[in-house]
Structure formats: structure tokens, C-alpha cells
Design an enzyme around this catalytic site. Structure first.
Site, PDB file in Angstrom:
ATOM      1  CB  ALA A   1      -0.903   0.010   1.225  1.00 46.82           C
ATOM      2  CE  LYS A   2       5.414   4.824  -0.138  1.00 47.90           C
ATOM      3  NZ  LYS A   2       6.430   3.888   0.411  1.00 47.90           N
TER       4      LYS A   2
END
Ligand code: NAD
Length: 440
Positions: free
Chosen positions: A129-130
Site C-alpha cells: 500500500a501507499k
């Protein structure tokens, strides 16, 4: 919620619902393109068909929120907040929150994908994720930064969680910001230290996490240099970036006997042939003075990576290793402390010149490995000593490095990517997300 941007080329993407427009401002087309290009090269080596390739590239969830922030002067600024959960095939999504003016949905998407391959490559039970906000945190007061962090956290609360998506620091965020994230979530009903890694040790963080990425970068740099050239204490090192990653990478490289001859931050670059006294430089910077004005070194025009040195460590931003830098580089080894610092066209020049590149997926994996161990310790409610965590992080990095070192340097990036992608595919098959044999 936004529609997912696939990032694959139109003719290769099997899903007609995907947008293929890049939505990037001029000059920032970079990372999404480079990531997609390298991803396709890696999937070709795995022999995956186009439908599976497309499925692999899609994000599980992509969220965009608006964050109205009351400024100290009484005005209101509305920021956009992003969170992209690319994969949860191997466990909860995992990735940092970036506060930087250049943040875009496309950049966050590309970085989330890189996280999926990185956690898989390191054998961690996480996906990728980011998140981020396009903001220069240095232009905000402490109260504004605190408020923005809390509003971002509360806005993302429906989609993050200790078993769903675990957040961490990245460019422009640090342990203090992570402490604020934790508190905002707790006040909104999600009181669990496992939600956030890279938090202050007093709140359940670990003493090693702050230095883990940089220490890991220096560790991998030493392994690679020793593998290719000889003892690390013969190496002259240049480091671009003097933040969470660059500062610790420089310090650890010096502790391991290398000579750090040049460093740079956003204020500029400095060089000293006999080596920079890093504690002295840190004291200078801690006094609020610009790094570039440090009096016991020369100022460098242009990229710090082009000074006479043996190991170049870009540890600031993506895309700083340009064609020009690749042509002028004197180093015999480039170790990617930052995510995506080397542009593909620059990498081609480095390959022609015989300069090996240790890819980000391997070089900076110490950070997410340490984050995993922080999460484990929070599960156990049993803190380990800094020595134990450091040893375990470096052991895990050694496993990753030893695997990489079995192939020639020109194959390092694609090999690392293909290994990470291959493990995600394995997880998808094992869970029935794709059926065995489908697409391969
Ligand atoms: P940071 O904000 O702590 O530090 C960034 C540093 O880069 C600062 O010293 C800044 O002045 C400098 N900088 C910015 N633009 C520059 C430029 N054009 N030239 C030279 N220096 C410049 O960020 P960080 O956490 O150290 O992250 C750096 C990179 O490492 C990012 O690509 C990030 O995604 C990656 N990374 C970070 C971690 C982590 O644990 N923090 C883990 C893995 C990867």
C-alpha cells in the site's frame, strides 16, 4: 473512492473498464511509467498471460479524500489525501504515508505496487500500500501538520486497520507524525498499536525502526561491494538525501569503515575528499543551519552522485538518477536507498557502462522488515532488545541479498521483481483468487 488506474498499455490490458490515462502533471510522468515498464519485463520472464498480468497490476482499493485544513492565518486550504492498497494476497496491505508537494494518485499507485513486490520478496506476510498528501510539510506550522495528519487518519479510518492496512512513515513523515496517527485513530475508536509502524518507542515502536532502512541500505551496499569489488573499507561513498534513510545510511557506512565523501539534501551538496565528519555535520544541521553551508567541505554543483566515489546511494526522491547523472557517475556501484531513483533510460546507460544497480526492492527493504518485526512485537506485547531486532532484520536482508547474488548484476532488478511478483501469484493461486494454471 476512485476508479483504479491499471497502468498497463491498452493493448495488453484485458480489462476494458480500466483507465489508461496517466493523470500526471508535466514532468512527473515518471514512476508509474517506469514501474509498469519494469513490471512487464518481469512478468514476461514469468510467462504470465495478459489477463493475469492485468489482474496483478490492479489495486484492491484506491481511495481519495478531501481534507479541509484551517490555517493559522484563518484561511482554509483543501488538500487531497490518497491511499492505495495494491495487494492483500499475502496479508494486510502495508506501506508508508508521504507528505510531499509532488504526491499524485499515480505516484502513490506506483509506490503501492512496489511495496507489494518488496514485502513478497522479503518473505513478509504483508501486501502493498501507499498513501500521501501533496503538501510541503516544512511550510506548515506544527499545529497545521498535526491537524492535517489527524484529518488524513480519520478520513482513511474506514479502510485502514491492524489486520487490513498498516501505515508507516515515508518521505516527509516521521515517528512523531506516526504517533499523531495512532492517537487520532484511538480517539476515533481504533485503539491498536499494530495499526502504525515507525511510531515512537514509548507508544510501542521499536528503537531500531528509525534507523532500520538506512542501516539496511549500508548493509546491502557492503554486501554488494564486497561481492563485486573487495573490502568495504576501501569504498568512498556518496549519499543523496540526509533524511530518515540517507542520514542513517551514511552513518552506518562510515561505522563499517567506508569513507563518506559526499552528502546532499534539498539545500545542496557537499564534498570532502578525506571524508565528512558525520557527527559534526549532524550537529551543524541540528542547529537549523543548511547542510550546503557546512564549512568543513566543498560545495558541489549538480548531482552529488557524480563526485569521485565508488558507491553512489540515491536516498532522496524518485528519478534523481537521470541520463546525465548516469553518464557522469564515477561510482562502480549504485545502491537504491530511495524508491525508484533510477530512470530506465539512465539504467540502460549504467548497464552499458557496467555499473551494477542494487534495486530498491532489495536495498531499502530493511525498513519494511523492521516494520514487520514491530508489528510482531505489538502482537506479542513483548518488546525485543534493539540488538535482537537489528540482528533479525539484517539476517532477513542477507537472505534476500544471497538470493539476488546468485544472478549476474545486469539481471538484479528484474530478478528481484520477478521473485516478488511470483510470490504474489503463488499466494493468489493458493487462496483461489486465481485458479491453478489460469493465466500461466
Ligand atoms: P525524508 O523526508 O526523511 O528525507 C528526504 C531527504 O531527501 C531530505 O534530506 C531532503 O532534504 C532530501 N532531498 C529532497 N529532495 C532532494 C533533492 N532533489 N536532492 C537532494 N536531496 C533531496 O525521507 P526518507 O524517509 O529518508 O525517504 C527517502 C526515500 O527513501 C524515499 O524515496 C522513500 O520512499 C524511501 N524509503 C523510505 C523508507 C523509510 O523508512 N523512511 C523506507 C523505504 C524507502
Amino acid at each position: 473512492m476512485t476508479e483504479t488506474t491499471c497502468g498497463t498499455e491498452g493493448e495488453r490490458c484485458a480489462n476494458s473498464l480500466h483507465r489508461h490515462s496517466r493523470e500526471l502533471p508535466a514532468g512527473r510522468e515518471g514512476l508509474l511509467e517506469w514501474e509498469a515498464e519494469r513490471f512487464h519485463l518481469a512478468t514476461e520472464t514469468l510467462g504470465l498471460d495478459s489477463a493475469l498480468v492485468c489482474a496483478l497490476h490492479c489495486a484492491v482499493r484506491s481511495v481519495e479524500i478531501e481534507i479541509p485544513l484551517l490555517r493559522d492565518d484563518g484561511s482554509l486550504t483543501v488538500f487531497t489525501g490518497y491511499r492505495v492498497q495494491h495487494s492483500t494476497a499475502l496479508g494486510p496491505a502495508k506501506g508508508g504515508i508521504r507528505f510531499h508537494p509532488g504526491v499524485t494518485g499515480a505516484e502513490v499507485t506506483a509506490l503501492a505496487r512496489l511495496m507489494s513486490w518488496k514485502t513478497a520478496l522479503a518473505g513478509l506476510p504483508f501486501g502493498g500500500a501507499k498513501g500521501g498528501v501533496p503538501v510541503d510539510p516544512t511550510t506548515l506550522s506544527t499545529r497545521e501538520l498535526w491537524d492535517l495528519t489527524r484529518r488524513y487518519t480519520v478520513g482513511m479510518l474506514p479502510v485502514i486497520g491492524p489486520e487490513v492496512d498498516v501505515v508507516a512513515p515515508d518521505l516527509g513523515t516521521d515517528a512523531r507524525v506516526m504517533g499523531w496517527v495512532l492517537r487520532a485513530a484511538a480517539e476515533a475508536g481504533l485503539d491498536d498499536p499494530r495499526l502504525v509502524t515507525g511510531k515512537p518507542p514509548i507508544l510501542g515502536g521499536t528503537a531500531f525502526r528509525a534507523s532500520a532502512t538506512g542501516v539496511g541500505v549500508a548493509h546491502v551496499a557492503e554486501r554488494a561491494f564486497t561481492h563485486l569489488e573487495g573490502p568495504f573499507d576501501r569504498a568512498r561513498v556518496a549519499v543523496e538525501g540526509f533524511g530518515s534513510v540517507g542520514r542513517w545510511a551514511a552513518r552506518e557506512a562510515a561505522d563499517r569503515g567506508a569513507k563518506v565523501v559526499a552528502v546532499a539534501d534539498i539545500t545542496g551538496a557537499i564534498y570532502a575528499e578525506d571524508g565528512i565528519d558525520l557527527p559534526d555535520l549532524e550537529a551543524w544541521v541540528a542547529g537549523g543551519r543548511p547542510l550546503v553551508e557546512y564549512p568543513r567541505a566543498d560545495t558541489v554543483d549538480g548531482s552529488v552522485l557524480t563526485v569521485p566515489c565508488d558507491v553512489a546511494i540515491p536516498a532522496a526522491m524518485e528519478g534523481t538518477v537521470t541520463v546525465e547523472v548516469a553518464r557522469e557517475l564515477s561510482a562502480r556501484l549504485l545502491v537504491e536507498g530511495a524508491n525508484g531513483p533510477t530512470r530506465p533510460e539512465a539504467e540502460a546507460i549504467l548497464a552499458d557502462r557496467g555499473v551494477p544497480v542494487v534495486p530498491d526492492l532489495v536495498a531499502n527493504a530493511g525498513g519494511v522488515i523492521s516494520s514487520y518485526f514491530e508489528w510482531v512485537q505489538n502482537h506479542q506485547r513483548l518488546p525485543w532488545s534493539i540488538e535482537v531486532e537489528r540482528r533479525r532484520v539484517l539476517e532477513r536482508l542477507d537472505e534476500v541479498w544471497d538470493q539476488l547474488a546468485t544472478v549476474p548484476p545486469e539481471k538484479w532488478r528484474i530478478h528481484a521483481l520477478a521473485t516478488g511478483i511470483g510470490r504474489v501469484v503463488e499466494g493468489m493461486v493458493a487462496s483461489g483468487e486465481i485458479l491453478d494454471g489460469e493465466g500461466r
